[in-house]
Design an enzyme around this catalytic site. Structure first.
Site, PDB file in Angstrom:
ATOM      1  N   ASP A  46      -9.156   6.302 -11.803  1.00 36.80           N
ATOM      2  CA  ASP A  46      -8.356   5.085 -11.672  1.00 36.80           C
ATOM      3  C   ASP A  46      -9.336   3.972 -11.288  1.00 36.80           C
ATOM      4  OD1 ASP A  46      -6.774   2.980 -10.891  1.00 36.80           O
ATOM      5  OD2 ASP A  46      -5.551   4.117  -9.464  1.00 36.80           O
TER       6      ASP A  46
ATOM      7  N   TRP B  97      -3.453   4.873  -3.153  1.00 36.62           N
ATOM      8  CA  TRP B  97      -3.257   4.982  -4.602  1.00 36.62           C
ATOM      9  C   TRP B  97      -3.567   6.386  -5.099  1.00 36.62           C
ATOM     10  CZ3 TRP B  97      -0.090   1.503  -5.780  1.00 36.62           C
ATOM     11  CH2 TRP B  97      -0.164   0.230  -5.221  1.00 36.62           C
TER      12      TRP B  97
ATOM     13  N   LYS C 162      -6.300  -7.364 -11.815  1.00 42.95           N
ATOM     14  CA  LYS C 162      -7.373  -7.744 -10.887  1.00 42.95           C
ATOM     15  C   LYS C 162      -8.571  -8.348 -11.604  1.00 42.95           C
ATOM     16  CE  LYS C 162      -5.762  -4.704  -7.338  1.00 42.95           C
ATOM     17  NZ  LYS C 162      -4.525  -4.264  -8.020  1.00 42.95           N
TER      18      LYS C 162
HETATM   19  N1  PMP Z   1      -4.389   2.026  -8.422  1.00 43.61           N
HETATM   20  C1  PMP Z   1      -5.124   1.129  -7.737  1.00 43.61           C
HETATM   21  C2  PMP Z   1      -6.527   1.483  -7.354  1.00 43.61           C
HETATM   22  C3  PMP Z   1      -4.572  -0.106  -7.409  1.00 43.61           C
HETATM   23  O1  PMP Z   1      -5.295  -0.998  -6.718  1.00 43.61           O
HETATM   24  C4  PMP Z   1      -3.249  -0.410  -7.808  1.00 43.61           C
HETATM   25  C5  PMP Z   1      -2.605  -1.738  -7.545  1.00 43.61           C
HETATM   26  N2  PMP Z   1      -3.064  -2.494  -6.557  1.00 43.61           N
HETATM   27  C6  PMP Z   1      -2.524   0.569  -8.498  1.00 43.61           C
HETATM   28  C7  PMP Z   1      -3.135   1.762  -8.806  1.00 43.61           C
HETATM   29  C8  PMP Z   1      -1.116   0.312  -8.924  1.00 43.61           C
HETATM   30  O2  PMP Z   1      -1.161  -0.533 -10.017  1.00 43.61           O
HETATM   31  P1  PMP Z   1       0.130  -1.128 -10.719  1.00 43.61           P
HETATM   32  O3  PMP Z   1       0.712  -2.128  -9.783  1.00 43.61           O
HETATM   33  O4  PMP Z   1      -0.432  -1.737 -11.966  1.00 43.61           O
HETATM   34  O5  PMP Z   1       1.064   0.000 -11.005  1.00 43.61           O
END
Ligand code: PMP
Length: 342
Positions: free
Chosen positions: A154, A84, A178
């Site tokens: 994030d 991520w 989550k």
């Molecule tokens: N950042 C983190 C730390 C994540 O765990 C996730 C999704 N699992 C995301 C970003 C991406 O999120 P989204 O699917 O809401 O775009």
């Protein structure tokens, strides 16, 4: 979810479902305002921060952050701790001089690199970290000191699961799915001075100023998802807030880590000093045994234990919704599986 179900067709006796009503009507305004108020309460959000309920997931924030914040010197420093943060970095590079100041890729992102203030460029517009790494199961146990620089975090997978000191950050973002509620809404907590500095050519929807001025209602917000967040926030408050969630999450993760430490078959992949309390990846020494374990666990009702498709193995994701009994049931089963298969 029971409360949502009970008022699904008729919210508070008004004769309409939340998804039917106007987002500008007084009943809905009360819902979104109360959601914000409860989140402010849960996270002790200072008055000089705005709370936004946006769409597009955390993935859209990977771009909105540089579009809005990488504006003065067009420089940003990223700490790479997994998939991520790498994705956030790739987006950052599209908008200016983004560099990776540290990375744990050398050991498959199994740890959080050591950081100190001197590692960051003095003129970076911000430093970006992924506070909890969902796939690799690591987290920043200590938020890095970036001096006078702006820190962006994030917190998609650990928001409301453990204490976060908002004032250490200029901006925090998190997808809801989550710990906050249903997918479809992304929470952004942003300090006032970071809003309204981007170029006029930026698309209206990608400018934080639009959403600050419109109170997250420039266009139709994801009304039902925000309503679910409100219910979750109030539920967490009734359970004792973030400290209570944190205590339970420490207990759950402790049960699993203790077992992993003593097991001859299973081991945790994240380094001890960097371990997440919500995402716990683990492996056996044999991919075939991993597969057998995941299949047998499923038969016991222990589901979603396969590791992320990019790394394999197993991963127990135990967000706020998972009770301590869930961690105990998993460990009981692992014990049994180890005995039968060693
Ligand atoms: N950042 C983190 C730390 C994540 O765990 C996730 C999704 N699992 C995301 C970003 C991406 O999120 P989204 O699917 O809401 O775009």
């Amino acid at each position: 979810m029971r409360k949502a179900a009970s008022e699904m067709l008729d919210y508070n006796g008004c004769g309409m479902s939340v998804m039917e009503m106007s987002h500008r009507g007084s009943i809905y305004l009360e819902i979104i305002n109360s959601a914000e108020e409860s989140l402010r309460h849960l996270m002790n959000i200072p008055d000089n921060y705005r709370v936004l309920f946006l769409q597009g997931g955390a993935s859209t924030q990977f771009a909105m952050v540089p579009i809005n914040l990488m504006v003065k010197n067009r420089k940003a420093d990223y700490v790479l701790t997994g998939m991520w943060s790498n994705k956030a970095f790739e987006e950052g590079k599209k908008f200016g001089d983004a560099v990776a100041v540290a990375s744990s890729e050398d050991q498959n992102f199994s740890y959080i690199p050591d950081l100190n203030e001197g590692m960051f460029r003095k003129d970076a517009d911000y430093v970006h970290i992924t506070v909890n790494n969902t796939i690799f199961g690591t987290r920043f146990l200590k938020i890095p000191d970036v001096g006078d620089l702006t820190l962006v975090g994030d917190a998609s997978s650990n928001i409301l699961a453990e204490p976060i000191n908002v004032s250490e950050f200029g901006l925090i973002y998190a997808g809801a799915q989550k710990n906050l509620g249903a997918s479809g809404v992304t929470v952004v907590i942003v300090r006032d001075d970071l809003v309204g500095n981007c170029s006029k050519n930026v698309p209206t929807m990608l400018n934080y100023k639009t959403h600050v001025e419109g109170c997250s209602m420039y266009n139709t917000p994801p009304t039902y998802s925000i309503y679910i967040c409100k219910l979750v926030f109030d539920h967490i408050l009734s359970l004792g807030g973030v400290p209570a969630m944190y205590e339970t999450n420490l207990k759950k993760s402790g049960i699993l880590y203790d077992y992993l430490e003593n097991s001859k078959m299973f081991s945790a992949t994240a380094r001890e000093d960097s371990r997440s309390i919500v995402n716990i990846p683990f492996v056996t020494k044999d991919k075939e045994i991993d597969k057998k374990f995941i299949k047998s666990a499923e038969k016991r009702g222990l589901v979603s234990l396969a590791g992320h498709r990019s790394i394999g193995g197993m991963r127990a994701s135990m967000y706020n919704g998972m009770p301590v009994e869930g961690a105990k049931a998993l460990v009981d089963f692992m014990h049994e599986f180890e005995k039968d298969n060693s």
